[in-house]
Design a protein around this motif. Structure first.
Motif, mmCIF file in Angstrom:
data_model
loop_
_atom_site.group_PDB
_atom_site.id
_atom_site.type_symbol
_atom_site.label_atom_id
_atom_site.label_comp_id
_atom_site.label_asym_id
_atom_site.label_seq_id
_atom_site.Cartn_x
_atom_site.Cartn_y
_atom_site.Cartn_z
ATOM 1 N N ARG A 21 0.812 -1.213 0.000
ATOM 2 C CA ARG A 21 0.000 0.000 0.000
ATOM 3 C C ARG A 21 0.848 1.265 0.000
ATOM 4 O O ARG A 21 0.360 2.341 -0.299
ATOM 5 C CB ARG A 21 -0.899 0.056 1.237
ATOM 6 C CG ARG A 21 -1.860 -1.076 1.385
ATOM 7 C CD ARG A 21 -2.664 -0.931 2.655
ATOM 8 N NE ARG A 21 -1.779 -0.864 3.821
ATOM 9 C CZ ARG A 21 -2.166 -0.520 5.048
ATOM 10 N NH1 ARG A 21 -3.404 -0.200 5.275
ATOM 11 N NH2 ARG A 21 -1.322 -0.490 6.045
ATOM 12 N N ALA A 22 2.093 1.156 0.406
ATOM 13 C CA ALA A 22 2.926 2.328 0.633
ATOM 14 C C ALA A 22 3.119 3.165 -0.627
ATOM 15 O O ALA A 22 3.407 2.647 -1.690
ATOM 16 C CB ALA A 22 4.281 1.909 1.187
ATOM 17 N N ASN A 23 2.947 4.456 -0.465
ATOM 18 C CA ASN A 23 3.204 5.405 -1.543
ATOM 19 C C ASN A 23 4.421 6.218 -1.124
ATOM 20 O O ASN A 23 4.350 7.009 -0.188
ATOM 21 C CB ASN A 23 1.998 6.316 -1.755
ATOM 22 C CG ASN A 23 2.187 7.231 -2.935
ATOM 23 O OD1 ASN A 23 3.273 7.736 -3.177
ATOM 24 N ND2 ASN A 23 1.120 7.449 -3.667
ATOM 25 N N PRO A 24 5.548 6.030 -1.798
ATOM 26 C CA PRO A 24 6.775 6.707 -1.382
ATOM 27 C C PRO A 24 6.675 8.230 -1.383
ATOM 28 O O PRO A 24 7.416 8.897 -0.669
ATOM 29 C CB PRO A 24 7.828 6.215 -2.375
ATOM 30 C CG PRO A 24 7.099 5.542 -3.468
ATOM 31 C CD PRO A 24 5.742 5.196 -2.979
ATOM 32 N N ALA A 25 5.769 8.790 -2.132
ATOM 33 C CA ALA A 25 5.621 10.245 -2.166
ATOM 34 C C ALA A 25 5.103 10.796 -0.836
ATOM 35 O O ALA A 25 5.250 11.983 -0.559
ATOM 36 C CB ALA A 25 4.683 10.655 -3.299
ATOM 37 N N SER A 46 -3.130 4.094 11.238
ATOM 38 C CA SER A 46 -2.603 2.887 10.604
ATOM 39 C C SER A 46 -2.361 3.112 9.112
ATOM 40 O O SER A 46 -1.312 2.736 8.580
ATOM 41 C CB SER A 46 -3.576 1.724 10.816
ATOM 42 O OG SER A 46 -3.159 0.603 10.106
ATOM 43 N N MET A 47 -3.324 3.721 8.447
ATOM 44 C CA MET A 47 -3.178 4.011 7.018
ATOM 45 C C MET A 47 -1.980 4.924 6.771
ATOM 46 O O MET A 47 -1.173 4.683 5.870
ATOM 47 C CB MET A 47 -4.429 4.698 6.474
ATOM 48 C CG MET A 47 -5.604 3.823 6.249
ATOM 49 S SD MET A 47 -6.908 4.831 5.473
ATOM 50 C CE MET A 47 -8.360 4.012 6.087
ATOM 51 N N GLU A 131 -8.770 4.299 1.430
ATOM 52 C CA GLU A 131 -7.363 4.665 1.561
ATOM 53 C C GLU A 131 -6.845 5.379 0.312
ATOM 54 O O GLU A 131 -6.112 6.358 0.411
ATOM 55 C CB GLU A 131 -6.516 3.431 1.857
ATOM 56 C CG GLU A 131 -5.079 3.769 2.154
ATOM 57 C CD GLU A 131 -4.316 2.601 2.724
ATOM 58 O OE1 GLU A 131 -3.076 2.707 2.758
ATOM 59 O OE2 GLU A 131 -4.917 1.600 3.138
ATOM 60 N N ALA A 132 -7.245 4.910 -0.851
ATOM 61 C CA ALA A 132 -6.787 5.536 -2.098
ATOM 62 C C ALA A 132 -7.221 6.997 -2.169
ATOM 63 O O ALA A 132 -6.460 7.860 -2.616
ATOM 64 C CB ALA A 132 -7.297 4.758 -3.300
ATOM 65 N N ALA A 133 -8.443 7.290 -1.727
ATOM 66 C CA ALA A 133 -8.939 8.670 -1.747
ATOM 67 C C ALA A 133 -8.160 9.543 -0.765
ATOM 68 O O ALA A 133 -7.839 10.706 -1.067
ATOM 69 C CB ALA A 133 -10.428 8.697 -1.421
ATOM 70 N N LEU A 134 -7.843 8.991 0.392
ATOM 71 C CA LEU A 134 -7.061 9.719 1.385
ATOM 72 C C LEU A 134 -5.668 10.038 0.844
ATOM 73 O O LEU A 134 -5.197 11.172 0.917
ATOM 74 C CB LEU A 134 -6.962 8.907 2.678
ATOM 75 C CG LEU A 134 -6.087 9.503 3.782
ATOM 76 C CD1 LEU A 134 -6.668 10.813 4.289
ATOM 77 C CD2 LEU A 134 -5.927 8.505 4.920
#
Length: 147
Positions: A21-25, A46-47, A131-134
């Motif tokens: 799930r991690a987005n490096p940005a 958590s997210m 989570e994607a929207a957040l």
């Protein structure tokens, strides 16, 4: 195993690269979270942790949130504000953040009604969050603040 060996284990280091799930940005993004519901705050934490975000402050009501804004000021990259804090609106906190130039997103379970007039163009995330929207909202708001 001795206590010294336990202390040297890297168990406290969560590897964001191992989390799909991690987005490096988002890694290292400093956030201030205002949320009055404990379970929602835990889910949000958590997210955010999964993406390497750093929560530099949290509050559950307007008065402590305002005190935190005064204390942490511009050390925050983005704030996440629940609109309804136990029946009290988060608007004084949003206004204080605007004065300090701190970007923020609103979260609400009631929809964006009434926000557009007072805070035109501000991002509103509807609960329960996806989570994607957040992630998208945080990235967009942070990028916009950099220009």
């Amino acid at each position: 195993m001795s206590a010294a060996n336990v202390d040297s284990l890297p168990f406290a280091q969560v590897d964001q690269e191992d989390d799909p799930r991690a987005n490096p940005a988002l890694h290292g993004l400093r956030l201030f979270v205002v949320e009055d519901e404990a379970l929602v705050a835990l889910l949000l934490e958590s997210m955010l942790d999964a993406h390497g975000c750093i929560i530099v402050g949290q509050a559950t009501a307007v008065k402590p949130a305002l005190e935190s804004v005064a204390r942490i000021g511009r050390t925050v990259d983005v704030a996440i504000l629940d609109v309804n804090l136990g029946g009290e609106r988060v608007f004084p906190v949003a206004d204080a953040l605007m004065e300090k130039g701190v970007p923020f997103v609103f979260t609400t379970g009631y929809g964006p009604s009434g926000l557009e007039e007072r805070y035109p163009g501000r991002t509103v995330i509807t609960k329960p969050y996806m989570e994607a929207a957040l992630v998208e909202a945080l990235l967009n708001v942070h990028r916009a603040s950099m220009h």
